[in-house]
Design a protein around this motif. Structure first.
Motif: not given
Lengths: 1048, 425
Positions: A169, A439, A452, A454
């Protein structure tokens, strides 16, 4: 007498020639025992290679093996703590105050934990706001033990560690920063002071961050209107207990309108009091399209389409303001209802009147605020508004546009499932795919998580820290009641981590509270209470109220303009209007994987496990759509296809009495597929039609029947009381107010030696009565006036008593296991006798009282029926018919008034259920736990953690029923014995009475003369269900009183 | 004469002086060395909770402590250690720091003599009592058992010889008869089993008896299915209730504390064990020997098992954090459909634990004493009076019910204790 009224549960029952209804009246067990199915057909049997000898050999061998195996007891291991936490004593429950804030439901609750696991969520009596947990909130404890939950973070579908996740991330965020694009936080409404502060800090530290909040079911119009007028993006709060006249234009005030939670106040005003020959209770008029809980509870309900509703609101303003009138065509019924309502409002005093609306239109919402200000209504609170919704349609739409055009570098979502809940037209999924960094914080691998890269596994609210400001100045805290079950992290922790803060979210909240919320109050006390009210609020209120008076003059002119523009823009539409709504049991669909909620029958349609189109009978007839009751009481319906814009949905149709003509209803929240067990993937996703976040959509077409019949899990004709009348008793406020009990609550007479004597006299009794004056004698009081039919009690009973979920097919077969059901009765204002009289009195063929009109008006009593709800559970009869017929004495009476059921003694003859006049006994047709055929929560270790250890899980072949929560009464008694004191009245509770926020269910000991229930039993409205049978139940009801119009 | 008397007098003086000297010297000798026997008593009463002679516990090992420190320092340390730590005494601070800054209890009431006695004990503990005779006593009854077997064996042998002799005599006689030409005529008789089979009445009666008999035994056998009276499984740690509840007279509810408030009596968590076993790391020598000979158990090894489970490093007197929860085998199992609450019986009714669990204080291995059947519960409820005195909850109901039934004392049954739903829900 009131009981001569015509009641029906299903339209089928209105057909006096229906053989089906007659058959259902006569048969307790509708279905034949399926021996054929069990034995199989002849051909299969003959072609089998297994001979009869073989069969007998196998039977003999397996019986012998089974009995030998049974002789050896299993070795059971017990593993004590190594170090026992000092707050936990095995076998003793702890309670924690916490708050649910999932973006749709906001409530302060108490959580019961046993050995460290939460097993029950209930109302928090100390909280001043939103302390009434609805069915979904009570069921939320089961979401914690959902076997489909994400167990750790994933990147691109691969499970990773949090470290790897964070690194990946961080890398992405650096890229976004370098690209100069913005990062968007797309979240639910948190209503959390600490989260707001944290997001602001994050914005500052990261730069170029936008926060957009999103409610799946939008209240944007009301929010905009409130913000324009009062400068705060919030919703006005209403206390309906203070209102004598409630005028609702399309607002489902007992449902999820503006965040819900108004039941308790509403119900308080609905309980009638007789005072000097006059009855007093609130008057409620409802203008609406779908049949909602609010409409069902209203004294006067006018079915109108959404366009007409707008006109009603405008005209209502004109009538209340007393100024120039506003033009616009309305049906006569609506006109007269407005007139009556205004007359009532004038009589009650304007400030005792409140007007609410659910029309998704900023002008309409602004007008409502103006009207209430003009009236000076005491029921509306604009100083301490509710913060439970915040989303802005415009902001959401522009975000999607930006995402599509590639201006958004990354999006972090939390608590939302937009891929599922956005309208199809908006193309959210497509827009999302254009975003480089996607995310989401999610508990499940839902639709959005699948889109998504993440996916951060998020904890359940019972595992998280948090704070909520449900209403301005009313703070509450969320605290974990169990250690996180999985490797999860909450959104706020994630933000702190991104900011490289070494604080955890608990410390963050605590610091924030000590700084800006608590002032000098104790944090520990606030955490213990779960709620905290800022003391400054009271003074502020007075000042603002005074200021409002001055404003009034200037606003009246603009209010008139609003009203007239509203009426002007309300243009009739020829097409069918689709009214999207949320069901009491399902809400916005985030709890779709909760079997308790799926099995919960809708209070109005009584159908579970589905969403469907609700349609007026005459509209259905025009399209050729039919509903059909089949032999076992189940319901079948035709399919129809609704087309809105370019989106087509095919759903089954339920013909709904009271549905406004030219409208159809359709529930949101169904049709979830991702992260939901196969059995629980029910219904169709109506969010795809939710264009412009408006609950009213114009259908291009509604098709005629297609695709054959749909099988509903609808229980409305099941468990009927064998054709006996006198179940619901109701009267009008005038008759009640006159004070003559016999006028509306007659004790049934029976014949003895050809003499009519009241059924309650001892002479009428077959049995000698047991003296119950010693010790406790439990009674349950049910007030039909206070009961809104919300069904929180049904879910609470499910949770407390380990009631199994049986699934759609079994519900259809009348095998649902609910110990407590809420019967819904429709009634027309006429009686059968009245009908005949009316017909005879008709004069002439045409004209006002012509035969034609009279006949038309009588043609379909289901156009706009009155509705009554009646919770029915085991009545715990003192002279119980079930007890006398049990061949093995498995059911017997206790001296405390409870009818006991010893499951281990029951051999399953079902004779008791047959002999029960109330049809409240439930038979375990199957083993519902640890059985792959019933793959609900009781089929895995995680789901079984929710079971109440004090109540046995029943096995196949035994009868079960409401025990009046004997485990709870026994516990209260034992606590008192241990402390050496008497039991306080408030200590005696059942799961249903504790869950009832509207105080319709009151439980207690009638031998305690001071108890609330003892007082209630003396009420003039008190009656027993089917009193004429002479069963002497320990559950009693209160006659429903309607505040009907005599002027009209 | 006079001279003699003088001599005598001087002798007496010397004698007195000498004896005084001896007495004094012996007194001073005792003052320095102390009395180890008295010291042992004092040690066990005051010090043993935190100190052992040859191992570290909460405090240091005390063997030879007299050599390590000045006597005067020891006096003041024992009488008030915290004051010494405060005053900054170097040795005191060092020892305070070494033992996790746990403050040693002050013993201001101990005299210097007492302390001397204790030190004397730590310098030279009296030898442990010899335990050989207990094993000898234990062996004695085993001998008599063997002799009984021998007697039985001999008797059996004699009988066998007699049988062989009779067979031999019979065969010899037959041989003689055959040799003499005597023919023994055998009478033709129906065999007894055939006669039995032909007598229908007898067959019928026998069949009835057999059936009744087998029904009786089958019923008896079936009724004990699922009843585990006497169930005494082997536990992962050999825990002796006999030693804890019996010899040491530890109150049941000290360990099973949740019996007071909860439906479960609770198996004590291991931290409860450690309340005592932190300092009791071994059993007395005689107990150890008794365990080995009577039950084949090394009690000290069992304590070690506890330490492993709870993660206690007894060398360094600290928890390692590596725990291995103990899988006890549950002995008393009620079926799921029965609700039983310990606190109701223990706290409210004041029932002794032994009423249902039997003489636990005599049980080396815990066993289920009662059948735990419904009949057994019901009988007790019928016979036992409810303890209503001094409990405000019962005041009203007792008054009304005793009037109704015309009795002074109410049984649990009269109070409603036989109703199905009170235990089954």
């Amino acid at each position: 007498m009131a009981s001569n009224k015509k009641y029906w549960k299903s339209v089928e029952e209105l057909d006096t020639n229906s053989t089906l209804v007659e058959a259902l009246k006569q048969n307790e067990f509708i279905e034949e025992i399926p021996t054929d199915e069990f034995l199989g057909d002849k051909e299969v049997l003959e072609s089998s290679s297994t001979s009869r000898r073989d069969f007998l050999k196998y039977v003999g061998f397996s019986t012998a093996a089974a009995s030998l195996a049974a002789c050896e007891g299993p070795v059971i291991k017990s593993i004590p703590y190594v170090v026992q936490p000092d707050t936990i004593v095995p076998g003793v429950a702890n309670h924690y105050a916490t708050t649910i804030a999932n973006g749709f439901d906001f409530a302060s609750v108490l959580v019961k934990t046993r050995e460290g696991r939460p097993i029950f969520v209930k109302n928090h009596d100390k909280a001043a706001t939103n302390a009434s947990a609805n069915g979904r909130v009570i069921a939320s404890v089961l979401d914690l033990y959902d076997s489909g939950r994400l167990q750790g973070p994933t990147v691109g579908g691969e499970a990773v560690t949090w470290n790897a996740f964070d690194n990946a991330v961080a890398k992405k965020l650096v890229e976004i920063k370098a690209s100069g694009k913005k990062l968007v936080l797309f979240t639910q409404t948190f209503a959390s002071p600490s989260t707001t502060k944290l997001i602001n800090e994050f914005k500052e530290s990261f730069g170029n961050v936008e926060h957009v909040s999103y409610d799946a079911v939008s209240e944007s119009a009301a929010l905009d209107a409130f913000q324009n007028k009062y400068g705060v993006r919030a919703l006005a709060d209403y206390d309906f207990s203070k209102a004598d006249v409630i005028i609702s234009v399309g607002a489902d005030i007992l449902g999820d309108w503006q965040g819900g939670g108004f039941d308790a106040g509403y119900a308080k005003g609905r309980v009638p009091h007789a005072d000097h020959g006059k009855g007093k209770m609130s008057y409620h008029v409802q203008f609406e399209s779908n049949m909602t809980l609010s409409g069902a509870n209203a004294d006067k309900r006018v079915p109108l389409n959404p366009v007409q509703q707008k006109r009603v609101l405008a005209k209502l303003y004109a009538a209340l303001a007393g100024g120039p009138s506003i033009s616009g065509e309305l049906p006569a019924a609506a006109e007269s209802a407005i007139k009556t309502a205004v007359a009532r409002a004038k009589k009650a005093g304007k400030n005792k009147t409140v007007v609410v609306s659910g029309i998704q239109d900023a002008t309409a919402q602004a007008l409502v605020l103006e009207i209430n200000e003009m009236l000076g209504s005491v029921a509306i609170d604009t100083d301490a508004p509710k913060m439970v919704r915040s989303s802005s349609n415009k902001a959401v739409e522009s975000l999607v546009a930006e995402m599509r055009s590639g201006q958004v570098g990354g999006v972090i979502m939390a608590g939302v499932n937009p891929v599922y809940s956005m309208p199809a037209k908006l193309g959210f999924e497509d827009a999302l795919s254009k975003v480089g960094f996607r995310m989401t914080y999610s508990m499940k691998a839902d639709e959005t998580a699948n889109a998504c890269e993440f996916v951060a596994a998020a904890p359940h609210y019972l595992e998280s820290w948090g704070d909520v400001q449900i209403k301005k100045g009313h703070y509450s805290l969320t605290q974990p009641t169990i250690r996180p079950l999985f490797d999860t992290r909450q959104f706020q922790e994630g933000l702190l981590q991104l900011m490289l803060s070494n604080k955890n979210y608990y410390d963050y909240i605590k610091d924030n509270w000590t700084e800006s919320v608590l002032v000098d109050s104790s944090w520990n006390q606030a955490l213990h209470d779960g709620v905290f009210q800022a003391p400054a609020i009271a003074q502020e209120e007075v000042v603002v109220a005074a200021a409002a008076d001055e404003l009034e003059e200037s606003t009246s002119a603009s209010a008139y303009n609003m009203a007239s523009s509203l009426a002007r823009n309300a243009k009739d539409v020829a097409e069918t209007q689709v009214i999207l709504y949320t069901k009491t049991g399902m809400g916005d669909g985030q709890q779709a994987n909760n079997p308790w909620l799926q099995e919960f029958p809708d209070p109005i349609t009584r159908a579970a496990w589905d969403n469907y189109i609700t349609m007026n009978a005459s509209d259905a007839a025009a399209l050729g759509i039919e509903n059909e009751n089949v032999a076992n009481g189940a319901l079948n319906g035709h399919y129809s296809t609704v087309k809105v814009g370019d989106t087509e949905l095919t759903l089954p149709v339920i013909i709904q009495p009271g549905q406004a003509k030219g409208t159809v209803g359709l529930a949101l929240g169904y049709g979830r597929t991702a992260g939901v067990k196969d059995e629980l993937q029910t219904g169709v996703n109506a969010f795809s039609l939710y264009n412009d976040f408006d609950n009213v959509q114009t259908a291009k077409s509604v098709s005629a029947p297609a695709n054959g019949w749909h099988e509903f899990a609808c229980i409305q004709l099941q468990n009927t009381l064998m054709g006996r009348g006198d179940i619901i008793r109701e009267t009008t406020l005038d008759i009640f107010g006159a004070g003559d009990k016999h006028a509306y609550n007659e004790i049934p007479m029976v014949s003895k030696d050809h003499q009519e004597i009241p059924v309650t006299s001892p002479d009428a009794d077959l049995w000698d009565s047991f003296d119950r004056s010693v010790g406790h004698h439990f009674n349950l009081s049910i007030d039909l006036n206070a009961c809104t039919g919300c069904g929180a009690c049904v879910v609470a009973c499910h949770a407390e008593n380990n009631v199994p979920v049986v699934g759609k097919e079994e519900v259809r077969k009348s095998r649902n296991m609910h110990w407590l059901r809420i019967d819904r009765y429709y009634s027309s204002e006429e009686t059968f006798d009245g009908d005949n009289q009316k017909k005879e009195n008709a004069s002439g063929l045409f004209g006002d009282n012509g035969v034609k009109d009279v006949l038309i008006s009588m043609e379909d009593p289901s156009e706009n029926p009155q509705v009554a709800f009646q919770p029915v559970m085991c009545q715990h009869c003192n002279h119980a018919p079930c007890e006398t017929v049990c061949p093995v004495a498995a059911t017997a009476h206790g001296r405390q008034g409870q009818n006991h059921m010893a499951y281990n003694r029951c051999v399953g003859t079902r004779y008791c259920a047959n002999n029960c006049p109330y049809k409240v006994r439930r038979f375990n047709w199957f083993l519902y736990n640890g059985n792959d055929e019933f793959d609900y929560h009781m089929n895995d270790d995680l789901g079984r953690m929710v079971l109440n250890p004090d109540v046995v899980v029943r096995s196949r072949g035994v009868m079960e029923k409401c025990s009046m929560c004997i485990q709870m009464t026994q516990k209260s008694i034992l606590d008192a014995k241990r402390d050496g004191r008497t039991v306080k009245d408030s200590e005696f509770q059942t799961a249903c009475s504790a869950a009832c926020s509207s105080n319709a269910l009151v439980f207690g000991d009638i031998n305690d003369k001071e108890s609330e229930v003892a007082h209630l039993k003396k009420s003039d409205r008190m009656y027993h269900l089917l009193e004429s049978v002479g069963t002497e139940p320990n559950v009693f009801y209160h006659v429903k009183v309607r505040n009907t119009d005599k002027e009209a | 004469m006079k001279k003699v008397s003088y001599q005598n007098a001087s002798m007496r003086f010397f004698g007195f002086a000498f004896s005084l000297l001896v007495a004094f010297s012996s007194f001073s000798l005792q003052a320095q060395d102390g009395d180890p026997v008295a010291g042992e008593k004092l040690f066990k009463a005051n010090c043993a909770a935190c100190h052992a002679l040859n191992r570290k516990m909460t405090g240091p090992a005390l063997a030879g402590v007299g050599d390590k420190y000045e006597r005067e320092w020891l006096y003041s340390w024992i009488k008030n250690s915290s004051a010494m730590v405060k005053s900054g005494d170097e040795q005191a601070v060092a020892i305070y720091a070494e033992y996790n800054e746990s403050v040693m209890t002050s013993f201001p009431l101990l005299t210097n003599t007492d302390i001397d006695n204790i030190i004397a004990y730590t310098m030279a503990p009296p030898p442990a009592p010899v335990v050989a005779d207990t094993t000898a006593v234990a062996a004695a009854p085993a001998d008599s058992g063997i002799s009984n077997n021998i007697i039985l064996g001999i008797l059996g042998l004699v009988l066998a010889v007699l049988v062989i002799m009779l067979v031999l005599v019979n065969s010899t006689l037959r041989k003689i008869a055959a040799a003499n030409g005597v023919v023994v005529e055998e009478e033709k008789r129906t065999p007894i089993w055939k006669a039995f089979a032909q007598n229908q009445f007898l067959v019928l009666v026998t069949a009835i008896f057999l059936l009744l008999g087998s029904a009786y035994f089958a019923y008896g056998w079936m009724m004990q299915v699922g009843i585990d009276q006497g169930y005494a499984p082997k536990q992962p740690i050999h825990y002796s209730h006999r030693i804890h509840a019996g010899a040491n007279e530890i109150e049941c509810k000290y360990c099973h504390s949740s019996a007071r408030v909860s439906k479960h009596s609770g198996i004590p968590s291991l931290n409860v064990c450690m309340n005592c076993h932190k300092s009791i790391y071994e059993v007395a020598a005689e107990t150890l020997a008794e365990g080995k000979s009577e039950y084949g158990i090394d009690y000290n090894k069992e304590i070690e098992k506890l330490y492993t489970a709870v993660g206690w490093d007894s060398e360094n007197q600290r928890y390692t954090g590596e725990t291995e929860p103990v899988d006890w085998v549950r002995i008393h199992n009620l079926p799921d459909f029965v609700y039983f609450n310990h606190s109701q019986h223990v706290e409210v009714a004041g029932v002794e634990c032994q009423t249902c669990h039997g003489p636990v204080e005599e049980m080396e291995i815990m066993a289920q004493h009662s059948p735990l059947t419904m009949g057994w519960c019901i009988n007790c409820h019928r016979e036992t009076n409810v303890k209503t005195e001094g409990n405000e909850y019962y005041t009203k109901i007792h008054e009304e019910l005793s009037k109704k039934y015309g009795v002074d004392k109410l049984t649990a049954a009269q109070m409603g204790g036989l109703e199905c739903g009170k235990c089954h829900y």
